[in-house]
Design a protein around this motif. Structure first.
Motif, PDB file in Angstrom:
ATOM      1  N   SER A   2      55.485  51.759 -20.088  1.00 30.68           N
ATOM      2  CA  SER A   2      54.314  51.175 -20.736  1.00 30.68           C
ATOM      3  C   SER A   2      53.748  50.007 -19.932  1.00 30.68           C
ATOM      4  N   LEU A   3      52.440  49.896 -19.969  1.00 28.63           N
ATOM      5  CA  LEU A   3      51.762  48.718 -19.460  1.00 28.63           C
ATOM      6  C   LEU A   3      52.122  47.539 -20.354  1.00 28.63           C
ATOM      7  N   THR A   4      52.396  46.377 -19.761  1.00 30.70           N
ATOM      8  CA  THR A   4      52.715  45.179 -20.538  1.00 30.70           C
ATOM      9  C   THR A   4      51.609  44.149 -20.369  1.00 30.70           C
ATOM     10  N   LEU A   5      51.092  43.657 -21.500  1.00 32.59           N
ATOM     11  CA  LEU A   5      50.070  42.621 -21.510  1.00 32.59           C
ATOM     12  C   LEU A   5      50.679  41.327 -22.034  1.00 32.59           C
ATOM     13  N   SER A   6      50.120  40.191 -21.610  1.00 35.24           N
ATOM     14  CA  SER A   6      50.621  38.886 -22.046  1.00 35.24           C
ATOM     15  C   SER A   6      49.520  38.124 -22.769  1.00 35.24           C
ATOM     16  N   GLY A  98      56.259  41.610 -34.834  1.00 35.86           N
ATOM     17  CA  GLY A  98      56.211  41.802 -36.268  1.00 35.86           C
ATOM     18  C   GLY A  98      54.948  41.307 -36.942  1.00 35.86           C
ATOM     19  N   GLU A  99      53.933  40.933 -36.159  1.00 36.50           N
ATOM     20  CA  GLU A  99      52.678  40.423 -36.703  1.00 36.50           C
ATOM     21  C   GLU A  99      51.502  41.182 -36.092  1.00 36.50           C
ATOM     22  N   TRP A 100      50.386  41.188 -36.814  1.00 35.68           N
ATOM     23  CA  TRP A 100      49.140  41.656 -36.237  1.00 35.68           C
ATOM     24  C   TRP A 100      48.356  40.462 -35.726  1.00 35.68           C
ATOM     25  N   TRP A 101      47.726  40.638 -34.572  1.00 41.48           N
ATOM     26  CA  TRP A 101      46.997  39.568 -33.901  1.00 41.48           C
ATOM     27  C   TRP A 101      45.573  40.021 -33.598  1.00 41.48           C
ATOM     28  N   LEU A 102      44.684  39.049 -33.481  1.00 41.68           N
ATOM     29  CA  LEU A 102      43.278  39.318 -33.186  1.00 41.68           C
ATOM     30  C   LEU A 102      42.906  38.756 -31.826  1.00 41.68           C
ATOM     31  N   THR A 103      42.222  39.554 -31.035  1.00 42.17           N
ATOM     32  CA  THR A 103      41.676  39.078 -29.762  1.00 42.17           C
ATOM     33  C   THR A 103      40.316  39.758 -29.563  1.00 42.17           C
ATOM     34  N   VAL A 104      39.739  39.598 -28.368  1.00 44.34           N
ATOM     35  CA  VAL A 104      38.453  40.227 -28.079  1.00 44.34           C
ATOM     36  C   VAL A 104      38.605  41.124 -26.860  1.00 44.34           C
ATOM     37  N   ALA A 126      38.125  51.291 -17.537  1.00 48.13           N
ATOM     38  CA  ALA A 126      39.091  50.280 -17.964  1.00 48.13           C
ATOM     39  C   ALA A 126      38.543  49.535 -19.179  1.00 48.13           C
ATOM     40  N   LYS A 127      39.448  48.998 -19.995  1.00 51.22           N
ATOM     41  CA  LYS A 127      39.080  48.266 -21.211  1.00 51.22           C
ATOM     42  C   LYS A 127      39.556  46.816 -21.087  1.00 51.22           C
ATOM     43  N   PRO A 128      38.679  45.920 -20.635  1.00 51.26           N
ATOM     44  CA  PRO A 128      39.071  44.519 -20.483  1.00 51.26           C
ATOM     45  C   PRO A 128      39.430  43.882 -21.826  1.00 51.26           C
ATOM     46  N   VAL A 129      40.452  43.044 -21.811  1.00 48.64           N
ATOM     47  CA  VAL A 129      40.903  42.354 -23.020  1.00 48.64           C
ATOM     48  C   VAL A 129      41.298  40.926 -22.652  1.00 48.64           C
ATOM     49  N   ALA A 130      41.070  39.987 -23.562  1.00 48.79           N
ATOM     50  CA  ALA A 130      41.343  38.574 -23.316  1.00 48.79           C
ATOM     51  C   ALA A 130      42.848  38.305 -23.250  1.00 48.79           C
ATOM     52  N   THR A 131      43.209  37.095 -22.900  1.00 48.57           N
ATOM     53  CA  THR A 131      44.616  36.694 -22.777  1.00 48.57           C
ATOM     54  C   THR A 131      45.052  35.765 -23.902  1.00 48.57           C
ATOM     55  N   THR A 132      44.162  35.486 -24.848  1.00 46.55           N
ATOM     56  CA  THR A 132      44.452  34.625 -25.997  1.00 46.55           C
ATOM     57  C   THR A 132      44.296  35.448 -27.268  1.00 46.55           C
ATOM     58  N   ALA A 133      45.078  35.116 -28.296  1.00 48.98           N
ATOM     59  CA  ALA A 133      44.983  35.822 -29.573  1.00 48.98           C
ATOM     60  C   ALA A 133      45.279  34.861 -30.719  1.00 48.98           C
ATOM     61  N   SER A 225      37.569  29.208 -29.890  1.00 54.91           N
ATOM     62  CA  SER A 225      37.006  30.453 -29.373  1.00 54.91           C
ATOM     63  C   SER A 225      38.017  31.177 -28.496  1.00 54.91           C
ATOM     64  N   ILE A 226      37.896  32.483 -28.475  1.00 53.18           N
ATOM     65  CA  ILE A 226      38.577  33.328 -27.493  1.00 53.18           C
ATOM     66  C   ILE A 226      37.488  33.864 -26.577  1.00 53.18           C
ATOM     67  N   VAL A 227      37.616  33.616 -25.282  1.00 51.07           N
ATOM     68  CA  VAL A 227      36.582  34.018 -24.319  1.00 51.07           C
ATOM     69  C   VAL A 227      37.228  34.789 -23.181  1.00 51.07           C
ATOM     70  N   HIS A 228      36.569  35.848 -22.763  1.00 53.24           N
ATOM     71  CA  HIS A 228      37.017  36.580 -21.574  1.00 53.24           C
ATOM     72  C   HIS A 228      35.801  37.024 -20.777  1.00 53.24           C
ATOM     73  N   ARG A 229      35.833  36.777 -19.494  1.00 56.48           N
ATOM     74  CA  ARG A 229      34.734  37.176 -18.615  1.00 56.48           C
ATOM     75  C   ARG A 229      35.278  38.133 -17.552  1.00 56.48           C
ATOM     76  N   TYR A 230      34.505  39.175 -17.251  1.00 54.73           N
ATOM     77  CA  TYR A 230      34.937  40.101 -16.207  1.00 54.73           C
ATOM     78  C   TYR A 230      33.748  40.604 -15.406  1.00 54.73           C
ATOM     79  N   ALA A 231      34.021  40.974 -14.177  1.00 56.03           N
ATOM     80  CA  ALA A 231      33.011  41.528 -13.277  1.00 56.03           C
ATOM     81  C   ALA A 231      33.240  43.040 -13.155  1.00 56.03           C
ATOM     82  N   VAL A 232      32.158  43.743 -12.791  1.00 56.43           N
ATOM     83  CA  VAL A 232      32.225  45.201 -12.640  1.00 56.43           C
ATOM     84  C   VAL A 232      31.810  45.568 -11.217  1.00 56.43           C
TER      85      VAL A 232
END
Length: 239
Positions: A2-6, A98-104, A126-133, A225-232
């Motif tokens: 599995s891919l692991t995200l932090s 054991g918890e549900w978390w919200l991010t963008v 690809a599906k970019p996702v933030a690093t904060t939740a 705020s939770i903010v994530h910026r990405y380039a394409v």
């Protein structure tokens, strides 16, 4: 494997004290929830703007698209085949510790493929996702106040692309439970929960590609705020 995200995951105690923990989450399953608008007129608007670029109407609403969890990325840049893809800011729920978390996140989609198969188009980028939740149960009681925004870099300047509140989207827990509750074993499951219509530019263009995109969820109660910026990077299409 599995891919692991932090994620830097923030919780709020009953006395208002905030604490954060770093969680590493194996991404075991990813579902894209589509056509999730709470208001029938808003759904019709999003369907119409997609029809304007050739996307067929959905068979029912909402719909759940299963895609590879390996598409998730927290990178500051992604690569996409051709210049016809674009992103959409979406709330994302995931389960960890054991918890549900919200991010963008961004349901970045190949719009050309979408004209003949929405399901296939969801698998193309690809599906970019933030690093904060944030802990979901902390914000669930006032979820409709949460603000969802995106901006894109267009003609050398940042402009608003999407803007609204979660009140425009079906309650997130109900969307999640529409597919995950019956299956159990939620750890490592991710789901994007729908989006808002694009704000047209001066040319009247709604959904459109951009070389950079910024996603944001804002909590007006706690002023965070939770903010994530990405380039394409568009890859050349060769035959």
């Amino acid at each position: 494997m599995s891919l692991t995200l932090s994620f830097a995951c923030e919780s709020v105690a009953t006395d208002g004290t905030r604490s954060a923990q770093l969680l590493s989450v194996p991404a075991r399953q990813l579902v894209i929830a589509g056509w999730t608008g709470r208001d029938a007129a808003a759904i019709a608007h999003h369907i119409e703007e997609l029809e304007a670029i050739g996307v067929p109407r959905p068979s029912s609403v909402p719909l759940y698209y299963r895609v590879s969890a390996g598409l998730l990325t927290q990178s500051a840049a992604i690569e996409a085949l051709g210049a016809q893809s674009s992103g959409e800011a979406e709330p994302m729920l995931f389960c960890a510790a054991g918890e549900w978390w919200l991010t963008v996140a961004s349901d970045h989609t190949d719009r050309r493929v979408e004209t003949y198969s929405v399901a296939v188009s969801k698998q193309m980028c690809a599906k970019p996702v933030a690093t904060t939740a944030w802990r979901w149960r902390d914000v669930a009681p006032y979820q409709d106040e949460l603000q969802l925004r995106s901006r894109i870099l267009e003609e050398g300047r940042w402009i608003d692309y999407q803007q609204g509140t979660f009140a425009s989207i079906r309650p997130l827990a109900a969307l999640r439970d529409g597919i995950y509750q019956a299956e159990g074993g939620d750890e490592g499951r991710f789901m994007t929960c729908g989006t808002l219509g694009a704000i047209p530019n001066g040319k009247g263009e709604g959904i459109r590609p951009a070389t950079e995109m910024e996603l944001e969820i804002h909590d007006p109660r706690l002023k965070r705020s939770i903010v994530h910026r990405y380039a394409v990077q568009a890859l050349e299409v060769v035959a």
